[in-house]
Design a protein around this motif. Sequence first.
Motif, short mmCIF file in Angstrom:
data_model
loop_
_atom_site.label_atom_id
_atom_site.label_comp_id
_atom_site.label_asym_id
_atom_site.label_seq_id
_atom_site.Cartn_x
_atom_site.Cartn_y
_atom_site.Cartn_z
N LYS A 3 -35.68 -10.23 -27.74
CA LYS A 3 -34.40 -10.40 -28.31
C LYS A 3 -35.73 -11.50 -29.50
O LYS A 3 -35.52 -11.14 -29.99
CB LYS A 3 -33.42 -11.35 -28.18
CG LYS A 3 -32.01 -9.99 -27.84
CD LYS A 3 -31.07 -10.69 -26.92
CE LYS A 3 -29.75 -9.38 -26.50
NZ LYS A 3 -29.30 -9.92 -26.14
N LEU A 4 -35.52 -12.36 -28.32
CA LEU A 4 -36.99 -12.99 -28.54
C LEU A 4 -38.22 -12.90 -29.31
O LEU A 4 -38.08 -13.44 -30.77
CB LEU A 4 -37.60 -14.17 -27.88
CG LEU A 4 -36.70 -14.91 -27.58
CD1 LEU A 4 -37.62 -15.82 -26.42
CD2 LEU A 4 -35.62 -16.17 -28.04
N SER B 55 -34.30 -9.08 -21.18
CA SER B 55 -33.61 -8.40 -22.39
C SER B 55 -34.31 -10.46 -23.53
O SER B 55 -34.20 -10.32 -24.53
CB SER B 55 -32.29 -8.62 -21.56
OG SER B 55 -31.64 -8.39 -23.20
N LYS B 56 -33.87 -10.93 -22.53
CA LYS B 56 -33.93 -12.22 -23.56
C LYS B 56 -35.81 -11.95 -24.66
O LYS B 56 -35.46 -12.55 -25.60
CB LYS B 56 -33.98 -13.39 -22.84
CG LYS B 56 -32.68 -13.60 -22.40
CD LYS B 56 -33.13 -14.86 -21.01
CE LYS B 56 -31.04 -15.28 -20.68
NZ LYS B 56 -30.81 -16.40 -20.67
N LEU B 57 -36.88 -11.48 -23.80
CA LEU B 57 -37.59 -11.51 -23.95
C LEU B 57 -38.05 -11.24 -25.65
O LEU B 57 -38.37 -11.12 -26.25
CB LEU B 57 -38.89 -11.19 -23.95
CG LEU B 57 -38.61 -12.61 -22.47
CD1 LEU B 57 -40.00 -12.28 -21.34
CD2 LEU B 57 -39.63 -13.62 -23.01
N GLU C 145 -32.91 -9.86 -16.86
CA GLU C 145 -32.16 -10.56 -17.49
C GLU C 145 -33.02 -11.51 -19.34
O GLU C 145 -33.42 -11.49 -20.05
CB GLU C 145 -31.34 -11.42 -16.90
CG GLU C 145 -30.31 -11.41 -17.16
CD GLU C 145 -29.20 -12.65 -16.27
OE1 GLU C 145 -29.49 -12.94 -16.25
OE2 GLU C 145 -27.65 -11.95 -15.59
N GLN C 146 -34.46 -11.41 -18.13
CA GLN C 146 -35.37 -12.11 -18.65
C GLN C 146 -35.85 -11.14 -19.77
O GLN C 146 -36.69 -11.90 -20.40
CB GLN C 146 -36.68 -12.92 -17.74
CG GLN C 146 -35.24 -13.98 -16.83
CD GLN C 146 -35.61 -14.88 -17.62
OE1 GLN C 146 -35.96 -15.67 -18.66
NE2 GLN C 146 -34.20 -16.06 -17.86
N ASN D 106 -32.05 -11.28 -12.77
CA ASN D 106 -32.42 -12.37 -13.52
C ASN D 106 -33.60 -11.73 -14.43
O ASN D 106 -34.12 -11.67 -15.07
CB ASN D 106 -33.03 -13.56 -12.22
CG ASN D 106 -31.81 -13.57 -11.91
OD1 ASN D 106 -31.05 -13.86 -12.70
ND2 ASN D 106 -32.03 -14.20 -10.71
#
Length: 265
Positions: free
Chosen positions: A226-227, A222-224, A219-220, A216
């Motif tokens: 991209k953001l 990676s999302k951060l 994944e977080q 998790n």
Amino acid sequence: MTDQQTPPTAAEIDGQPPAEMEKAHPWAELDPEQFSLLRLAPLPIDRHTGPRPLRFIQMGRLERQSPRQSLLRLTLQLPGQRLRKEQNVLEVWADHRQKLLRFAPDDGLHLEPENRGLGRFILAQAIAWARRHYSHYQVQGAALPSRDAFSEEARARRDHCLQAQGFVIEYLDPLQLKARYGTPRVSTLHSDWNADKVQIVELLDAAGMLQQADQNLREQESKLRKLSERIDRFRREDGSLRFTITCLVAFCLFQAGLLIWIATR
């Protein structure tokens, strides 16, 4: 499990109160030998004890056996928090000569954190051990400390904890400040607890939780990332738009000035 040290003689034991006997006992200072991970489920905020978030604590276990006595000591250890020696400890002493079981300490359980289901859980673990080995033994009753009845809610919570495990509570005064607990035999006690509040986490389950948490986290991240890239792109586009708008405003002002100059000639 066998003891490594010779307990005191019978004469020495008979001449001391139980609490003093246990303090002088060679088993008194032994550290836990087995450990388990406990998960305290998140619960709604309590108006008296405050927030009750998700927590993980460690339970230590020590067992000793001899022809005359047996001991089970359970301790609860909180990460990053130091406790007094008498806190988060429950002992069960079995006297094989008298066929008698006694819970200690005599001044009651001092558990931290409060109101998280730990009272029933640690009693259930002790009772399960006692029922497995000494179900026919008698249980020595004792007085309940008056500090546990400082409010009606605290007294009701204490009584529910004990009665749910099979203990009988007897009040000695009309104000219900002085009370005793007891039960005829070990076999009348119950070894269940509220598993919605306290769960024992096995080693593989703990490893799975860590693996899932790590996944998790990745994944977080990676999302951060991209953001963050999108925000940087928007900032670059915003800078370009601001420059274009500034140029257009300057051009419009120049045209307006030029038209005014031509009109006034």
